[in-house]
Write a protein that holds these residues in place. Sequence first.
Motif, mmCIF file in Angstrom:
data_model
loop_
_atom_site.group_PDB
_atom_site.id
_atom_site.type_symbol
_atom_site.label_atom_id
_atom_site.label_comp_id
_atom_site.label_asym_id
_atom_site.label_seq_id
_atom_site.Cartn_x
_atom_site.Cartn_y
_atom_site.Cartn_z
ATOM 1 N N ALA A 86 14.861 100.359 -53.481
ATOM 2 C CA ALA A 86 13.627 100.938 -54.014
ATOM 3 C C ALA A 86 13.538 102.433 -53.734
ATOM 4 C CB ALA A 86 12.416 100.222 -53.422
ATOM 5 N N GLY A 87 14.494 102.967 -52.985
ATOM 6 C CA GLY A 87 14.498 104.402 -52.694
ATOM 7 C C GLY A 87 13.597 104.795 -51.542
ATOM 8 N N LEU A 88 13.126 103.818 -50.769
ATOM 9 C CA LEU A 88 12.207 104.106 -49.668
ATOM 10 C C LEU A 88 12.918 104.499 -48.376
ATOM 11 C CD1 LEU A 88 9.737 101.252 -50.471
ATOM 12 C CD2 LEU A 88 9.133 103.674 -50.351
ATOM 13 N N ILE A 89 14.166 104.034 -48.212
ATOM 14 C CA ILE A 89 14.938 104.377 -47.022
ATOM 15 C C ILE A 89 16.372 104.689 -47.431
ATOM 16 C CG2 ILE A 89 13.558 102.998 -45.414
ATOM 17 C CD1 ILE A 89 15.789 100.858 -45.491
ATOM 18 N N THR A 90 17.063 105.366 -46.534
ATOM 19 C CA THR A 90 18.499 105.601 -46.687
ATOM 20 C C THR A 90 19.175 105.044 -45.446
ATOM 21 O OG1 THR A 90 18.387 107.780 -45.638
ATOM 22 C CG2 THR A 90 18.187 107.702 -48.049
ATOM 23 N N GLY A 91 20.442 104.721 -45.571
ATOM 24 C CA GLY A 91 21.181 104.184 -44.436
ATOM 25 C C GLY A 91 22.498 104.907 -44.258
ATOM 26 N N GLU A 92 22.883 105.080 -43.003
ATOM 27 C CA GLU A 92 24.149 105.739 -42.680
ATOM 28 C C GLU A 92 24.881 104.895 -41.651
ATOM 29 O OE1 GLU A 92 25.663 109.656 -40.231
ATOM 30 O OE2 GLU A 92 23.700 109.739 -41.189
ATOM 31 N N ARG A 93 26.094 104.488 -41.994
ATOM 32 C CA ARG A 93 26.901 103.691 -41.069
ATOM 33 C C ARG A 93 27.514 104.600 -40.016
ATOM 34 N NH1 ARG A 93 28.738 98.814 -40.552
ATOM 35 N NH2 ARG A 93 28.093 98.116 -42.615
ATOM 36 N N ARG A 94 27.347 104.189 -38.756
ATOM 37 C CA ARG A 94 27.975 104.875 -37.621
ATOM 38 C C ARG A 94 28.640 103.800 -36.771
ATOM 39 N NH1 ARG A 94 22.708 108.160 -35.884
ATOM 40 N NH2 ARG A 94 22.321 109.180 -37.889
ATOM 41 N N GLY A 95 29.940 103.716 -36.895
ATOM 42 C CA GLY A 95 30.657 102.650 -36.203
ATOM 43 C C GLY A 95 30.294 101.311 -36.823
ATOM 44 N N THR A 96 29.807 100.397 -35.987
ATOM 45 C CA THR A 96 29.453 99.071 -36.504
ATOM 46 C C THR A 96 27.988 98.962 -36.899
ATOM 47 O OG1 THR A 96 29.038 98.276 -34.264
ATOM 48 C CG2 THR A 96 31.240 97.927 -35.142
ATOM 49 N N TRP A 97 27.194 99.989 -36.630
ATOM 50 C CA TRP A 97 25.756 99.930 -36.896
ATOM 51 C C TRP A 97 25.356 100.814 -38.068
ATOM 52 C CZ3 TRP A 97 23.938 95.925 -34.625
ATOM 53 C CH2 TRP A 97 24.405 95.541 -33.367
ATOM 54 N N ILE A 98 24.239 100.464 -38.670
ATOM 55 C CA ILE A 98 23.664 101.295 -39.731
ATOM 56 C C ILE A 98 22.351 101.861 -39.213
ATOM 57 C CG2 ILE A 98 22.762 101.371 -42.090
ATOM 58 C CD1 ILE A 98 24.627 99.073 -42.763
ATOM 59 N N TYR A 99 22.176 103.155 -39.396
ATOM 60 C CA TYR A 99 20.955 103.843 -38.996
ATOM 61 C C TYR A 99 20.149 104.158 -40.253
ATOM 62 C CZ TYR A 99 22.804 104.244 -34.316
ATOM 63 O OH TYR A 99 23.291 103.951 -33.063
ATOM 64 N N TYR A 100 18.863 103.837 -40.205
ATOM 65 C CA TYR A 100 17.993 104.003 -41.367
ATOM 66 C C TYR A 100 16.986 105.112 -41.151
ATOM 67 C CZ TYR A 100 19.918 99.650 -43.099
ATOM 68 O OH TYR A 100 20.778 98.688 -43.559
ATOM 69 N N ARG A 101 16.697 105.824 -42.228
ATOM 70 C CA ARG A 101 15.678 106.876 -42.263
ATOM 71 C C ARG A 101 14.793 106.638 -43.472
ATOM 72 N NH1 ARG A 101 15.621 111.483 -39.835
ATOM 73 N NH2 ARG A 101 17.211 111.990 -38.340
ATOM 74 N N VAL A 102 13.543 107.026 -43.352
ATOM 75 C CA VAL A 102 12.622 106.965 -44.478
ATOM 76 C C VAL A 102 12.938 108.116 -45.421
ATOM 77 C CG1 VAL A 102 10.194 107.224 -45.133
ATOM 78 C CG2 VAL A 102 10.814 105.781 -43.201
ATOM 79 N N SER A 103 12.808 107.884 -46.710
ATOM 80 C CA SER A 103 13.004 108.930 -47.717
ATOM 81 C C SER A 103 11.662 109.617 -47.950
ATOM 82 C CB SER A 103 13.513 108.327 -49.026
ATOM 83 O OG SER A 103 14.735 107.685 -48.811
ATOM 84 N N PRO A 104 11.440 110.777 -47.325
ATOM 85 C CA PRO A 104 10.129 111.427 -47.424
ATOM 86 C C PRO A 104 9.742 111.781 -48.856
ATOM 87 C CG PRO A 104 11.707 112.872 -46.341
ATOM 88 C CD PRO A 104 12.381 111.558 -46.532
ATOM 89 N N GLY A 105 10.716 112.112 -49.688
ATOM 90 C CA GLY A 105 10.410 112.456 -51.070
ATOM 91 C C GLY A 105 9.789 111.302 -51.830
#
Length: 125
Positions: A86-105
């Motif tokens: 839905a474009g509300l968050i983004t995810g970035e894989r770091r090693g075995t985990w995924i880190y999520y951030r809110v999409s402020p736009g």
Amino acid sequence: MSKQDLSVVDLSAPVCCTPLTSEPLDAQRAVELARVFKALGDPVRLRLLSLIASHEGGEACVCELTGVFDLTGPTISHHLKVLKEAGLITGERRGTWIYYRVSPGTLRMLGDVLTPSVLVGEPAV
């Protein structure tokens, strides 16, 4: 909605965010916005979004999110996928985990759409 309507919403392109009170939405924009609002309409997804947004540093590891709910890991992953599509968050894989951030736009766009240009009963400034 057809299967085509269920594709990932691309809200990254700048789009005029005219308030709903200014002019009617066209059909395509209504589909795009409905997808985002539908993603927010689930209590688990709304809580996930809030947990991510309020987390220190503005991002949260999936490992920090799964223990908050009495749900399985795959269920949490499904909810995160819906938020991401839905474009509300983004995810970035770091090693075995995924880190999520809110999409402020995307959040800003939703706020702009819902904020009337002039509140009913209030004089224009």
